[in-house]
Design an enzyme around this catalytic site. Structure first.
Site, PDB file in Angstrom:
ATOM      1  N   TYR A 125      27.474 -19.189  51.336  1.00 18.23           N
ATOM      2  CA  TYR A 125      27.563 -20.538  50.756  1.00 18.23           C
ATOM      3  C   TYR A 125      28.699 -20.732  49.753  1.00 18.23           C
ATOM      4  CZ  TYR A 125      24.639 -18.181  47.217  1.00 18.23           C
ATOM      5  OH  TYR A 125      24.151 -17.296  46.296  1.00 18.23           O
TER       6      TYR A 125
ATOM      7  N   ARG B   8      28.247 -16.757  37.871  1.00 19.42           N
ATOM      8  CA  ARG B   8      27.579 -15.551  38.379  1.00 19.42           C
ATOM      9  C   ARG B   8      28.520 -14.892  39.394  1.00 19.42           C
ATOM     10  NH1 ARG B   8      25.167 -16.022  43.395  1.00 19.42           N
ATOM     11  NH2 ARG B   8      24.151 -18.015  43.014  1.00 19.42           N
TER      12      ARG B   8
ATOM     13  N   HIS C 146      22.943 -13.756  43.781  1.00 16.31           N
ATOM     14  CA  HIS C 146      21.894 -14.426  42.998  1.00 16.31           C
ATOM     15  C   HIS C 146      20.796 -13.413  42.645  1.00 16.31           C
ATOM     16  CE1 HIS C 146      18.688 -17.108  41.800  1.00 16.31           C
ATOM     17  NE2 HIS C 146      17.931 -16.528  42.697  1.00 16.31           N
TER      18      HIS C 146
HETATM   19  C1  LIG Z   1       9.298 -23.065  40.163  1.00 14.23           C
HETATM   20  C2  LIG Z   1      10.213 -22.264  41.044  1.00 14.23           C
HETATM   21  N1  LIG Z   1      10.805 -22.853  42.107  1.00 14.23           N
HETATM   22  C3  LIG Z   1      11.633 -22.137  42.895  1.00 14.23           C
HETATM   23  C4  LIG Z   1      11.858 -20.805  42.643  1.00 14.23           C
HETATM   24  C5  LIG Z   1      12.812 -20.004  43.520  1.00 14.23           C
HETATM   25  N2  LIG Z   1      14.036 -19.752  42.749  1.00 14.23           N
HETATM   26  C6  LIG Z   1      14.251 -18.570  42.141  1.00 14.23           C
HETATM   27  S1  LIG Z   1      15.668 -18.558  41.302  1.00 14.23           S
HETATM   28  C7  LIG Z   1      16.060 -20.132  41.765  1.00 14.23           C
HETATM   29  C8  LIG Z   1      17.338 -20.787  41.320  1.00 14.23           C
HETATM   30  C9  LIG Z   1      17.460 -20.775  39.840  1.00 14.23           C
HETATM   31  O1  LIG Z   1      18.708 -21.250  39.467  1.00 14.23           O
HETATM   32  P1  LIG Z   1      19.114 -21.389  37.968  1.00 14.23           P
HETATM   33  O2  LIG Z   1      18.003 -22.004  37.200  1.00 14.23           O
HETATM   34  O3  LIG Z   1      20.429 -22.078  37.923  1.00 14.23           O
HETATM   35  O4  LIG Z   1      19.242 -19.888  37.445  1.00 14.23           O
HETATM   36  P2  LIG Z   1      20.210 -18.735  37.985  1.00 14.23           P
HETATM   37  O5  LIG Z   1      19.428 -18.013  39.041  1.00 14.23           O
HETATM   38  O6  LIG Z   1      21.437 -19.367  38.510  1.00 14.23           O
HETATM   39  O7  LIG Z   1      20.453 -17.863  36.819  1.00 14.23           O
HETATM   40  C10 LIG Z   1      15.057 -20.656  42.563  1.00 14.23           C
HETATM   41  C11 LIG Z   1      15.074 -22.027  43.143  1.00 14.23           C
HETATM   42  C12 LIG Z   1      11.213 -20.218  41.532  1.00 14.23           C
HETATM   43  N3  LIG Z   1      11.402 -18.930  41.199  1.00 14.23           N
HETATM   44  N4  LIG Z   1      10.400 -20.970  40.734  1.00 14.23           N
END
Ligand SMILES: Cc1ncc(C[n+]2csc(CCOP(=O)(O)OP(=O)(O)O)c2C)c(N)n1
Length: 382
Positions: free
Chosen positions: A271, A258, A262
Site C-alpha cells: 500500500y 513509521r 505496521h
Molecule cells: C478498536 C480497534 N479497531 C481496530 C483495531 C485494529 N487496528 C490495530 S492497529 C490499527 C491502526 C492504528 O493506527 P494508528 O492509530 O494511526 O496507530 P499506528 O499503528 O499507526 O501507530 C487498527 C485499525 C484495533 N486494534 N482496535
C-alpha cells in the site's frame, strides 16, 4: 441579525528546531545540559537497537507479533523525557522506547510478546499503564487518571500516546471533550506516522492538522516535527508545565513516519511506495540528532556496543523465563467465565494434559453451542 465571526481560541503553531538538513534555530534551541543531551540520544539508540533485535526475534519465532517503532524514537523520547517518575504514562501499542525510558525491563517488554502476564504488569512504584491494543481506548483512561489527580490535589500529570488512526475513534473525541471541560492535567501525544495500517492520513481526516482538533475542545494544540527530538522536547515541556500549573490539557501532534511494518504481520509494500519510504529515511531522527551531538563533541565512542550488550543480557533473562501458561488467556477478562469459555478452557486443558501428539483437534462434537454471531466452522456443521 447580522452574521458575525467568532475567533477560535488559539491559532495552530508548528515547531521545528533542528531540521533534516542539520539547520538549527538557535533562538529556539532548548537549554539542555550535555548530560541530558547524551541521555536523550542513548535512549533513542536503545529504542532503535532493541526494535531491530525484536524484529529478528519475531522472525525466528522467539516472540510473537509486535508493532515496531523505527522512525518514531524522537517523538517518544523527546516527550517522555519531560516527565517525573511520579507522573503517569498511558501508552498505546507502539511505545517501546517510552516504556524503556520509564523503566520497563527489556525482558518484561519481550515477555508481553511471548504471551506472559508479566509483560502487562508495571513495577509497584511505576505509574504506567500497560500496552493497549484496542485503538484509542486508553485515552478516556488517561483522562480518568488525570481527573483523579486533580480531585486529590496531587502534583502529577498524565501523558498518553496514540496514532493518527486513533483520532477517528469516538474515544479520542470523548476523552478530549472531558479533558477540556474538566481542565485536567493530561497531555495528548499523537504520533502522526502517516498510516493507520494501510489507511493514509488523508483518508483519516479532512483537517489540515490533527493539532487543530484541540481548538474544538477548548485547549491548545501544537504541531511539531516529530523527527526532531529538540522540538518534541520543547513542546512537551511546555505542555507538561502547563498541566502541572493547573492550566489543563494540550494536544501535541508529532509529524513523523513509521519506517517499518505496521506490525510484524503486515506487508507495507502492498500500500505504500518505496519513494515515500526513502524520502522519510532522509529525515531519520537518529541521524539528525547524532549530527547535532557530533558538532557539540558529545558522542560516546562505545555507546552502541554497550547498548547491544545490554540488549543481549535482557534477551537472556527473557529466555530464562518459563514459557507462558496458555490457560492464562482465560484469566482477568471476566470475573465469571461465560459458559462457552468454560468449555474452551476445559478443552484446552485436556489437550495440554494429553501426551504429545494426542492433543490434535478432533471431529468430536463441540462441548458448547456457538455464541450468537460466531461463524460456524466445519466442526460445528457436522
Ligand atoms: C478498536 C480497534 N479497531 C481496530 C483495531 C485494529 N487496528 C490495530 S492497529 C490499527 C491502526 C492504528 O493506527 P494508528 O492509530 O494511526 O496507530 P499506528 O499503528 O499507526 O501507530 C487498527 C485499525 C484495533 N486494534 N482496535
Amino acid at each position: 441579525m447580522p452574521r458575525t465571526l467568532i475567533e477560535p481560541q488559539s491559532p495552530i503553531e508548528r515547531l521545528s528546531i533542528l531540521d533534516s538538513e542539520g539547520n538549527l534555530d538557535t533562538a529556539l534551541e532548548p537549554k539542555l545540559s550535555a548530560d541530558d543531551l547524551k541521555r536523550l540520544y542513548r535512549a533513542m539508540v536503545l529504542g532503535r537497537r532493541l526494535d531491530e533485535r525484536m524484529l529478528r526475534l519475531q522472525r525466528q519465532g522467539r516472540i510473537g507479533t509486535f508493532a515496531p517503532i523505527k522512525g518514531q524514537e524522537a517523538s517518544q523520547i523527546g516527550s517522555v523525557f519531560t516527565l517525573k517518575p511520579t507522573d503517569w504514562v498511558v501508552p498505546s501499542f507502539r511505545e517501546t522506547a517510552s516504556m524503556l525510558w520509564r523503566g520497563w525491563p527489556i525482558e518484561t517488554l519481550l515477555s508481553l510478546y511471548a504471551g506472559r502476564l508479566e509483560g502487562s504488569s508495571p513495577g509497584p512504584e511505576q505509574r504506567d499503564l500497560p500496552v493497549t491494543i484496542p485503538v484509542a481506548t486508553q485515552l478516556p483512561h488517561a483522562v480518568g487518571i488525570a481527573y483523579g489527580i486533580q480531585y486529590r490535589g496531587e502534583d502529577a500529570v498524565v501523558m498518553t500516546y496514540f496514532g493518527d488512526g486513533a483520532t477517528s475513534e469516538g474515544d479520542f473525541h470523548e476523552a478530549c471533550n472531558f479533558a477540556g471541560v474538566w481542565h485536567v492535567p493530561v497531555v495528548f501525544l499523537c504520533q502522526n506516522n502517516q498510516w493507520a495500517i494501510s489507511v493514509p492520513i488523508k483518508k483519516q481526516t479532512n483537517s489540515r492538522t490533527i493539532a487543530q482538533k484541540a481548538i474544538a475542545y477548548g485547549f491548545p494544540g501544537i504541531q511539531v516535527d516529530g523527527n526532531d527530538v529538540l522540538a518534541v522536547y520543547a513542546a512537551s515541556r511546555e505542555a507538561v508545565e502547563r498541566a502541572r500549573a493547573g492550566e489543563g490539557p494540550t494536544l501535541i501532534e508529532c509529524v513523523t513516519y513509521r519506517l517499518g511494518v505496521h506490525t510484524t504481520a503486515d506487508d507495507p509494500t502492498k500500500y505504500r511506495t518505496d519513494e515515500e519510504v526513502k524520502a522519510w529515511e532522509q529525515k531519520d531522527p537518529l541521524t539528525r540528532f547524532r549530527a547535532y551531538l557530533e558538532k557539540k563533541n558529545l558522542l560516546e565512542p562505545a555507546l552502541e556496543e554497550q547498548i547491544d550488550e545490554e540488549i543481549v543480557r535482557g534477551v537472556e533473562r527473557f529466555e530464562a523465563m518459563p514459557q507462558a501458561d496458555p490457560l492464562g488467556m482465560f484469566e482477568h477478562a471476566y470475573a465469571e467465565l461465560p459458559p462457552h469459555l468454560v468449555a474452551e478452557r476445559a478443552e484446552m486443558a485436556a489437550r495440554l494434559a494429553a501426551p504429545e501428539g494426542n492433543g490434535a483437534p478432533t471431529e468430536a462434537e463441540p462441548t458448547s453451542p456457538p455464541m450468537r454471531g460466531q461463524r460456524r466452522t466445519s466442526r460445528w456443521q457436522n
